[in-house]
Design an enzyme around this catalytic site. Structure first.
Site, short mmCIF file in Angstrom:
data_model
loop_
_atom_site.label_atom_id
_atom_site.label_comp_id
_atom_site.label_asym_id
_atom_site.label_seq_id
_atom_site.Cartn_x
_atom_site.Cartn_y
_atom_site.Cartn_z
N LYS A 1 -20.47 41.41 -4.04
CA LYS A 1 -19.60 40.80 -3.05
C LYS A 1 -20.30 40.90 -1.70
CE LYS A 1 -14.79 40.69 -1.54
NZ LYS A 1 -15.04 40.62 -0.11
N CYS B 1 -37.16 71.34 24.32
CA CYS B 1 -37.28 72.74 24.68
C CYS B 1 -38.76 73.07 24.72
CB CYS B 1 -36.55 73.58 23.63
SG CYS B 1 -37.15 75.27 23.51
S1 IVH Z 1 -15.01 34.46 -5.42
C1 IVH Z 1 -11.17 32.52 -6.13
N1 IVH Z 1 -17.38 35.56 -5.40
O1 IVH Z 1 -15.06 37.51 -0.82
C2 IVH Z 1 -12.38 33.32 -5.89
N2 IVH Z 1 -16.10 35.67 -3.41
O2 IVH Z 1 -11.88 38.05 -0.76
C3 IVH Z 1 -12.70 33.44 -4.48
N3 IVH Z 1 -17.21 36.78 -1.54
O3 IVH Z 1 -13.47 34.65 0.44
C4 IVH Z 1 -13.88 34.19 -4.12
N4 IVH Z 1 -19.08 37.22 -2.60
O4 IVH Z 1 -15.84 35.27 1.23
C5 IVH Z 1 -16.28 35.30 -4.69
N5 IVH Z 1 -19.50 36.47 -5.52
C6 IVH Z 1 -18.41 36.20 -4.82
C7 IVH Z 1 -18.28 36.59 -3.46
C8 IVH Z 1 -17.09 36.31 -2.80
C9 IVH Z 1 -18.44 37.33 -1.46
C10 IVH Z 1 -16.19 36.76 -0.48
C11 IVH Z 1 -15.69 35.40 -0.15
C12 IVH Z 1 -14.23 35.40 -0.45
C13 IVH Z 1 -13.91 36.85 -0.37
C14 IVH Z 1 -12.76 37.15 -1.28
#
Ligand code: IVH
Length: 684
Positions: free
Chosen positions: A124, A439
Site C-alpha cells: 500500500k 567536550c
Molecule cells: S485498492 C477499491 N490498491 O489506498 C479498492 N489502493 O484506502 C481501492 N492505495 O485510495 C483501492 N496502494 O490511494 C488499492 N495497491 C493498492 C494501493 C491502494 C495504495 C491507496 C489508494 C486508495 C487507498 C485506500
C-alpha cells in the site's frame, strides 16, 4: 481571433461584463460571506477573462480581477466526475482482523471455513489516489479521488509525471489489447530521496517544509502551475482499473501483469497468495522490507483475486467487501517532552536528547529522540514541556519533526546546551562553522572513553560478545579500562569484582576478548573510531593499502587516490595516525596480542568477480541490498556507490534510480538480479 472592429468591440464589452461580474461575486463572497454562484462557476468566469486578456494584451488592465493574486480560494481545478466511484478501503491493524476478513469472505461466498481463497497481495504505497482515463490509447483526463464521486481535473499536472504514459503502448497481440476507454486507478507518490531534496531546497529558500512525502506529493499535484509540478519528481504505481469486465484477464494479479505491457507502471513485490496464512507471511516479509524501500508504504492491500468473486462480494458503505488494507504501525506520533539532556558521544560531540512520555512508533515504544544540535533546537523552537510530533524513519533514531505550538501553555522552558561537559566538567566548544558542540576532555572524559570502548567492542567492529553497555560503563567507572587495549589485560579477578558477574560469564567474556584478537583488518580499522571512517570506508582503506603499517604511514595524497575516498576522509585518517597518542594505542593493542588479519588480494582469492567494480541500484527481490553487496565482495568485487566509466557492472533491481540511466548512457554492463546471482553462483 476577431477580424473586424465590431468583433473587437464585442470582446471589449464581454471583458467589461466579466470584470463587473467577478468583482460583484468577490464582494458577495468576501464581504457578504454569501456567494451566489458556485466556486466552479466563478472559476469559469475567471478563466474566460484570463484567456481574453492573454490573447488581447490591449484589453489588459491592472485593475482587472485577474490581477489579484489568489483572487479567490476557489476550486482551482475543474471538477471531474469518475465514471465508476473511487472507493476506499477498510483498514485492519492486527492479524485477528485480517482473519476475520477472510472468514467473512468465505461466508459470503458460501465456501467452507477450511477453504483457501486466492488473494492478490500488494504494497500500500503512501501517496495520493488518482484516476487516469485513456481514450483510444491516449491519456485524456487525470483526476484526484475527491469525495470518491467527483475529483479535480489535474490532467496538466499529471502529464508532467514521467512514469505516466501519454499514449499506451501497442499490445503485443490482439488478445492483449486495451479497451477503447480505460480508467486506471493509481497512486502518485514521491520517493523519500526526492522528498528530502525538495525539503532541503525549500529550507534554503526559507519556504515551509512538507511534513512527509505524501504531503509533498499532494502539494505538488495540486499546483495551478504545471511547471511547478514538473519540477517536483513524482512517481506512480497503477493498481487497478474501474471496469475490469471488458479486459482479457480474470484476476487482479493477471491485471497487474498486463498493465505494464501497456506501459502502465505497477508496484513491485505483488504476490498471488493462496489463503490467509500466505497473506500473513507476505505482510511479515513486506514489513521487514519497509525500511529499505525507496518510498513510503503504510501497509499492504489484500484483494480477492478473481474479478467474478469480487463482483459477487460487492461493496458496502464506500468500500469493497473483497479488499482490505492491513496497515503497518504509524511512524509518527505525538507526545510530550519531559526533559532535555546532553549526551556525550565517542568523539566528544554533545547531542541534545529529548526525554519524552513513551509513545509507540512503527511498533516500538519510544521515549528518547535526538534533537541533533543546538541549531536544530533553535530552528524548530523546541522547549521542555512542548507537545511534539516525533517520527521514526527507517532504522534511524527517532527525531522530533515539529512542535505542536497550539498546545503551548506558556509553561514551556527553552533549552541551551551546557558550556561544561556534563560528564567530566571540561569546556564545551563549538568550532567555527560547525553545528556540533564538543567536550574538549578527550582523554579524561569518561563518556568519551565509554563510548569509544563500546564502539570498539560492538558487533560490527571487534564483536566482543558479552561486553555490553552496562559492563563497559562499570569497567570505565572502576578505572580498570580507560582505552581499548586495557581490555586485553583484564583478568578474571577484575571481572569478578564487577557487580553481578558470575564465574562462568567472566570466563566467557575473557574467551570472547581473546577471540577478537584475530578479526579482519578492516573491522579493526573501523573499531578504532576514526572520524568519517565507517565500515565501507574502512574496507576501502584496507583493500587499497593492504596492511596496517601501510595505512598508518599513508600520506593524504596516497589516501585520496583511493577510489571512493574524498579529501575530508583522507585528512581525517591521516591526522588520526599522525597523533602520537593514537599510534601509541595501536602499538599497545598489537603488543597485547591483537593481530588483525589483512585481506588476501582479491585476485589471489580468485573470486568470480575478482578485480571488478560493481554498483547496486533499486530494490532486489530475493535478497537485501546488503546481502548482495556482501556476496559480491566475497567474490572479490569492489562495491562502489556511483557509476562511472570504470564501473564493470551495475545490478539493477526494481525501481532503480538515476544510476541505471547513467550506466546505460556510459555503456556499462547492466545485470538483472537473476543475472547477478548466476554470475556469483558460477552458472553464468
Ligand atoms: S485498492 C477499491 N490498491 O489506498 C479498492 N489502493 O484506502 C481501492 N492505495 O485510495 C483501492 N496502494 O490511494 C488499492 N495497491 C493498492 C494501493 C491502494 C495504495 C491507496 C489508494 C486508495 C487507498 C485506500
Amino acid at each position: 481571433m476577431p477580424r473586424t472592429s465590431s468583433d473587437l468591440a464585442r470582446l471589449r464589452e464581454r471583458t467589461a461584463e466579466l470584470r463587473k461580474a467577478l468583482d460583484y461575486h468577490n464582494y458577495r463572497y468576501y464581504v457578504l460571506d454569501d456567494p451566489e454562484i458556485s466556486d466552479a462557476e466563478y472559476d469559469r468566469l475567471l478563466r474566460e477573462l484570463e484567456t481574453i486578456e492573454r490573447e488581447h494584451p490591449e484589453l489588459a488592465d491592472p485593475d482587472s480581477p485577474t490581477q489579484r493574486v489568489g483572487a479567490r480560494p476557489s476550486e482551482r481545478f475543474e471538477p471531474a466526475r469518475h465514471g465508476v466511484p473511487m472507493l476506499s478501503l477498510a483498514n485492519a491493524f492486527d492479524v485477528e482482523e485480517v482473519r476475520e476478513f477472510d472468514r467473512r469472505v468465505k461466508r459470503l461466498l458460501g465456501l467452507d471455513e477450511a477453504a483457501r481463497v486466492e488473494y492478490s497481495a500488494e504494497p500500500k504505497t503512501d501517496g495520493l489516489a488518482v484516476e487516469l482515463v485513456y481514450e483510444r490509447g491516449a491519456f485524456t483526463l487525470g483526476s484526484t479521488r475527491g469525495d470518491g464521486v467527483t475529483g479535480e481535473d489535474i490532467t496538466r499536472n499529471l502529464r508532467t509525471v514521467r512514469a505516466l504514459p501519454i499514449r499506451l503502448r501497442e499490445p503485443r497481440s490482439p488478445d492483449r489489447a486495451w479497451p477503447e476507454r480505460l480508467e486506471v486507478r493509481a497512486e502518485v507518490f514521491m520517493r523519500i530521496k526526492d522528498f528530502e531534496e525538495l525539503n532541503a531546497r525549500r529550507l534554503e529558500a526559507g519556504e515551509p517544509l512538507f511534513a512527509n512525502p505524501r504531503n509533498a506529493a499532494a502539494g505538488s499535484l495540486r499546483q495551478l502551475d504545471p511547471r511547478i509540478t514538473a519540477s517536483r519528481r513524482l512517481d506512480l504505481f497503477c493498481y487497478g482499473v474501474a471496469r475490469p469486465e471488458g479486459l482479457p484477464v480474470a484476476t487482479q494479479t493477471d491485471l497487474l501483469a498486463l498493465l505494464p505491457e501497456w506501459g502502465l507502471k505497477t508496484a513491485p513485490i505483488v504476490e498471488r497468495c493462496d489463503g490467509i496464512e500466505a497473506i500473513l507471511d507476505y505482510h511479515r516479509r513486506v514489513a521487514a522490507m519497509r525500511d529499505s524501500l525507496p518510498y513510503e508504504i503504510d501497509g499492504i492491500v489484500i484483494k480477492v483475486n478473481r474479478f467474478d468473486l469480487q463482483r459477487r462480494l460487492g461493496e458496502i458503505s464506500r468500500s469493497p467487501r473483497w479488499a482490505l488494507a492491513f496497515k503497518f504501525e504509524p511512524r509518527q506520533g505525538t507526545t510530550r517532552i519531559l526533559d532535555i539532556v546532553a549526551q556525550v558521544g565517542r568523539t566528544g560531540a554533545l547531542t541534545p536528547v529529548a526525554i519524552m512520555e513513551p509513545v509507540r512508533l512503527s511498533g516500538v515504544e519510544v521515549s528518547r529522540a535526538t534533537l541533533h544540535n543546538q541549531d536544530e533546537i533553535d530552528k524548530k523552537d523546541i522547549r521542555i514541556g512542548d507537545w511534539v510530533v516525533v517520527q521514526r524513519a527507517g532504522d534511524v533514531i527517532p527525531e522530533v519533526v515539529k512542535v505542536v505550538t497550539e498546545r503551548r501553555t506558556g509553561e514551556e522552558r527553552p533549552y541551551r546546551l551546557p558550556s561544561r561537559c556534563p560528564e567530566c566538567g571540561s569546556e564545551v566548544v563549538r568550532q567555527n562553522g560547525e553545528a556540533v558542540a564538543r567536550c574538549v576532555g578527550g582523554l579524561v572524559c569518561p563518556a568519551q572513553m565509554r563510548e569509544g570502548i563500546r564502539h570498539f567492542a560492538s558487533k560490527r567492529a571487534m564483536d566482543i560478545d558479552g561486553l555490553g553497555d552496562k559492563l563497559v560503563t562499570r569497567l570505565v567507572e572502576s578505572g580498570k579500562v580507560k582505552r581499548p587495549s586495557d581490555l586485553y589485560h583484564l583478568t578474571k579477578a577484575d571481572l569478578l569484582e564487577m557487580e553481578r558477574m558470575a564465574d562462568r560469564s567472566a570466563g566467557n567474556i575473557l574467551r570472547n576478548i581473546e577471540q577478537s584478537k584475530a578479526r579482519p583488518l578492516d573491522r579493526f580499522v573501523f573499531a578504532l573510531g576514526i572520524r568519517h571512517v565507517g565500515e565501507t570506508v574502512a574496507r576501502l582503506l584496507v583493500e587499497a593499502m593492504g596492511s596496517l603499517d601501510a595505512l598508518m604511514d599513508a600520506s593524504t595524497d596516497d589516501l585520496q587516490r583511493i577510489r571512493g575516498i574524498g579529501p575530508e576522509v583522507a585528512a581525517s585518517v591521516h591526522e588520526f595516525f599522525r597523533e602520537p597518542r593514537n599510534r601509541g594505542e595501536v602499538k599497545r593493542l598489537l603488543a597485547a596480542g591483537v593481530a588483525p588479519v589483512p585481506p588476501a588480494p582479491a585476485a589471489a582469492r580468485g573470486g568470480r568477480l575478482a578485480g571488478k567494480s560493481i554498483v547496486f541500484t533499486g530494490t532486489l527481490e530475493h535478497m537485501t541490498r546488503e546481502a548482495a553487496q556482501a556476496r559480491a565482495r566475497d567474490e572479490g568485487a569492489r562495491v562502489v556507490e556511483s557509476v562511472s566509466k570504470k564501473t564493470d557492472y551495475v545490478v539493477v533491481g526494481a525501481d532503480p534510480g538515476s544510476k541505471a540511466e547513467k550506466a546505460r548512457a556510459l555503456g556499462v554492463r547492466i545485470l538483472s538480479e537473476a543475472e547477478f546471482l548466476r554470475l556469483v553462483d558460477g552458472d553464468a
